[in-house]
Design a protein around this motif. Structure first.
Motif, PDB file in Angstrom:
ATOM      1  N   LYS A  20      -4.980  12.700  -4.600  1.00  0.00           N
ATOM      2  CA  LYS A  20      -4.239  11.634  -3.922  1.00  0.00           C
ATOM      3  C   LYS A  20      -4.423  10.365  -4.743  1.00  0.00           C
ATOM      4  CE  LYS A  20      -3.719   9.189   0.441  1.00  0.00           C
ATOM      5  NZ  LYS A  20      -4.184   9.123   1.839  1.00  0.00           N
ATOM      6  N   VAL A  21      -3.312   9.744  -5.128  1.00  0.00           N
ATOM      7  CA  VAL A  21      -3.324   8.487  -5.867  1.00  0.00           C
ATOM      8  C   VAL A  21      -2.895   7.406  -4.889  1.00  0.00           C
ATOM      9  CG1 VAL A  21      -2.382   7.203  -7.829  1.00  0.00           C
ATOM     10  CG2 VAL A  21      -2.729   9.688  -8.012  1.00  0.00           C
ATOM     11  N   MET A  22      -3.749   6.415  -4.678  1.00  0.00           N
ATOM     12  CA  MET A  22      -3.454   5.341  -3.735  1.00  0.00           C
ATOM     13  C   MET A  22      -3.361   4.017  -4.490  1.00  0.00           C
ATOM     14  SD  MET A  22      -5.382   4.220  -0.272  1.00  0.00           S
ATOM     15  CE  MET A  22      -4.180   4.656   0.953  1.00  0.00           C
ATOM     16  N   LEU A  23      -2.252   3.329  -4.304  1.00  0.00           N
ATOM     17  CA  LEU A  23      -1.981   2.045  -4.944  1.00  0.00           C
ATOM     18  C   LEU A  23      -1.991   0.953  -3.886  1.00  0.00           C
ATOM     19  CD1 LEU A  23      -0.978   0.400  -7.434  1.00  0.00           C
ATOM     20  CD2 LEU A  23       1.350   1.040  -6.743  1.00  0.00           C
ATOM     21  N   THR A  81      -7.235  14.438 -14.682  1.00  0.00           N
ATOM     22  CA  THR A  81      -5.942  14.345 -15.358  1.00  0.00           C
ATOM     23  C   THR A  81      -5.157  13.136 -14.851  1.00  0.00           C
ATOM     24  OG1 THR A  81      -5.892  16.738 -15.648  1.00  0.00           O
ATOM     25  CG2 THR A  81      -3.793  15.579 -15.868  1.00  0.00           C
ATOM     26  N   ALA A  82      -5.098  12.952 -13.537  1.00  0.00           N
ATOM     27  CA  ALA A  82      -4.374  11.806 -12.961  1.00  0.00           C
ATOM     28  C   ALA A  82      -5.003  10.497 -13.417  1.00  0.00           C
ATOM     29  CB  ALA A  82      -4.374  11.896 -11.443  1.00  0.00           C
ATOM     30  N   TYR A  83      -6.317  10.400 -13.327  1.00  0.00           N
ATOM     31  CA  TYR A  83      -7.021   9.183 -13.745  1.00  0.00           C
ATOM     32  C   TYR A  83      -6.800   8.911 -15.234  1.00  0.00           C
ATOM     33  CZ  TYR A  83     -10.680   6.029 -15.179  1.00  0.00           C
ATOM     34  OH  TYR A  83     -11.337   4.974 -15.743  1.00  0.00           O
ATOM     35  N   LEU A 140      -8.536  16.028  -3.803  1.00  0.00           N
ATOM     36  CA  LEU A 140      -8.217  16.801  -2.607  1.00  0.00           C
ATOM     37  C   LEU A 140      -8.729  18.228  -2.747  1.00  0.00           C
ATOM     38  CD1 LEU A 140      -4.608  15.481  -1.997  1.00  0.00           C
ATOM     39  CD2 LEU A 140      -6.732  14.738  -0.895  1.00  0.00           C
ATOM     40  N   ASP A 141      -8.569  18.779  -3.922  1.00  0.00           N
ATOM     41  CA  ASP A 141      -9.159  20.063  -4.283  1.00  0.00           C
ATOM     42  C   ASP A 141      -9.143  20.126  -5.809  1.00  0.00           C
ATOM     43  OD1 ASP A 141      -6.637  21.160  -5.146  1.00  0.00           O
ATOM     44  OD2 ASP A 141      -6.219  21.849  -3.119  1.00  0.00           O
ATOM     45  N   VAL A 142      -9.466  21.265  -6.372  1.00  0.00           N
ATOM     46  CA  VAL A 142      -9.608  21.368  -7.819  1.00  0.00           C
ATOM     47  C   VAL A 142      -8.318  21.017  -8.573  1.00  0.00           C
ATOM     48  CG1 VAL A 142      -9.115  23.834  -7.996  1.00  0.00           C
ATOM     49  CG2 VAL A 142     -10.641  22.762  -9.649  1.00  0.00           C
ATOM     50  N   ALA A 143      -7.160  21.187  -7.941  1.00  0.00           N
ATOM     51  CA  ALA A 143      -5.883  20.981  -8.629  1.00  0.00           C
ATOM     52  C   ALA A 143      -4.975  19.943  -7.978  1.00  0.00           C
ATOM     53  CB  ALA A 143      -5.141  22.309  -8.735  1.00  0.00           C
ATOM     54  N   GLU A 176       0.863  -1.185   0.000  1.00  0.00           N
ATOM     55  CA  GLU A 176       0.000   0.000   0.000  1.00  0.00           C
ATOM     56  C   GLU A 176       0.895   1.230   0.000  1.00  0.00           C
ATOM     57  OE1 GLU A 176      -2.930   0.137   3.088  1.00  0.00           O
ATOM     58  OE2 GLU A 176      -3.739  -1.834   2.579  1.00  0.00           O
ATOM     59  N   GLU A 177       0.733   2.056  -1.019  1.00  0.00           N
ATOM     60  CA  GLU A 177       1.488   3.304  -1.133  1.00  0.00           C
ATOM     61  C   GLU A 177       0.564   4.364  -1.711  1.00  0.00           C
ATOM     62  OE1 GLU A 177       4.536   4.074  -0.134  1.00  0.00           O
ATOM     63  OE2 GLU A 177       5.037   2.047   0.513  1.00  0.00           O
ATOM     64  N   SER A 178       0.823   5.621  -1.379  1.00  0.00           N
ATOM     65  CA  SER A 178       0.034   6.707  -1.956  1.00  0.00           C
ATOM     66  C   SER A 178       0.921   7.917  -2.170  1.00  0.00           C
ATOM     67  CB  SER A 178      -1.147   7.058  -1.064  1.00  0.00           C
ATOM     68  OG  SER A 178      -0.702   7.592   0.161  1.00  0.00           O
ATOM     69  N   ILE A 179       0.430   8.827  -2.995  1.00  0.00           N
ATOM     70  CA  ILE A 179       1.153  10.059  -3.277  1.00  0.00           C
ATOM     71  C   ILE A 179       0.141  11.126  -3.672  1.00  0.00           C
ATOM     72  CG2 ILE A 179       1.551   9.673  -5.760  1.00  0.00           C
ATOM     73  CD1 ILE A 179       4.519  10.617  -5.084  1.00  0.00           C
ATOM     74  N   GLU A 180       0.472  12.364  -3.380  1.00  0.00           N
ATOM     75  CA  GLU A 180      -0.347  13.493  -3.827  1.00  0.00           C
ATOM     76  C   GLU A 180       0.295  14.075  -5.075  1.00  0.00           C
ATOM     77  OE1 GLU A 180      -1.293  16.429  -0.863  1.00  0.00           O
ATOM     78  OE2 GLU A 180      -1.835  14.882   0.602  1.00  0.00           O
ATOM     79  N   VAL A 181      -0.542  14.334  -6.075  1.00  0.00           N
ATOM     80  CA  VAL A 181      -0.057  14.929  -7.317  1.00  0.00           C
ATOM     81  C   VAL A 181      -0.781  16.254  -7.541  1.00  0.00           C
ATOM     82  CG1 VAL A 181       0.633  12.747  -8.381  1.00  0.00           C
ATOM     83  CG2 VAL A 181      -1.684  13.589  -8.728  1.00  0.00           C
TER      84      VAL A 181
END
Length: 149
Positions: free
Chosen positions: A97-100, A16-18, A91-94, A5-10
């Motif tokens: 959080k991507v969670m794997l 866009t992330a999806y 998280l907000d408009v820009a 389990e790992e996550s990151i904020e982009v």
């Protein structure tokens, strides 16, 4: 079976992330050890990986895909056994959080040792960090697939 389990904020919108994550053939640009991913059907991908000189091929099927929310998969053939999900949280408009999360079944002594030493976890974390760099430096996705599975 190892659980990762790992996550990151982009710093891009959730869409866009999806959208970028649905571009499986682009994964070698940010996933270490992934040489090639072929999208054979809307739900079937073929992977070629090489880690520490060991080359593996396997197929994975997308079991669930909900635009801007999640992509889940499981391997169905080949030398790798894993299943997982990546989720996208606005998280907000820009910012997103991507969670794997995935389960990985180490194959043989070398894989088991690498797993015990945290290699798979570090690789997943590094892949997410490279994804962040890739998508933030572009600011937009290389393509999109908005279908649901």
């Amino acid at each position: 079976m190892a659980k990762i389990e790992e996550s990151i904020e982009v710093a891009v919108p959730v869409t866009t992330a999806y959208n970028q994550w649905t571009q499986f053939e682009e994964f070698p640009r940010f996933m270490e050890g992934v040489e090639r991913v072929e999208q054979r059907t809307p739900t079937l991908t073929h992977w070629v990986t090489k880690t520490d000189g060991v080359r593996r091929e396997f197929d994975a099927v997308i079991t669930e895909q909900i635009p801007d929310e999640r992509v889940a998969w499981t391997t169905v053939a080949g030398e790798v056994k894993q299943a997982g999900v990546v989720t996208f949280h606005r998280l907000d408009v820009a910012r997103t959080k991507v969670m794997l999360q995935f389960d990985h079944d180490p194959e043989g002594f070398v894989d088991t040792l690498g797993d015990k030493l945290g290699f798979v976890r570090r690789q997943a974390k590094g892949d997410l960090e490279r994804f962040k760099t890739f998508i933030e430096s572009r600011g937009f996705e290389t393509g999109q697939w908005r279908g649901a599975v």
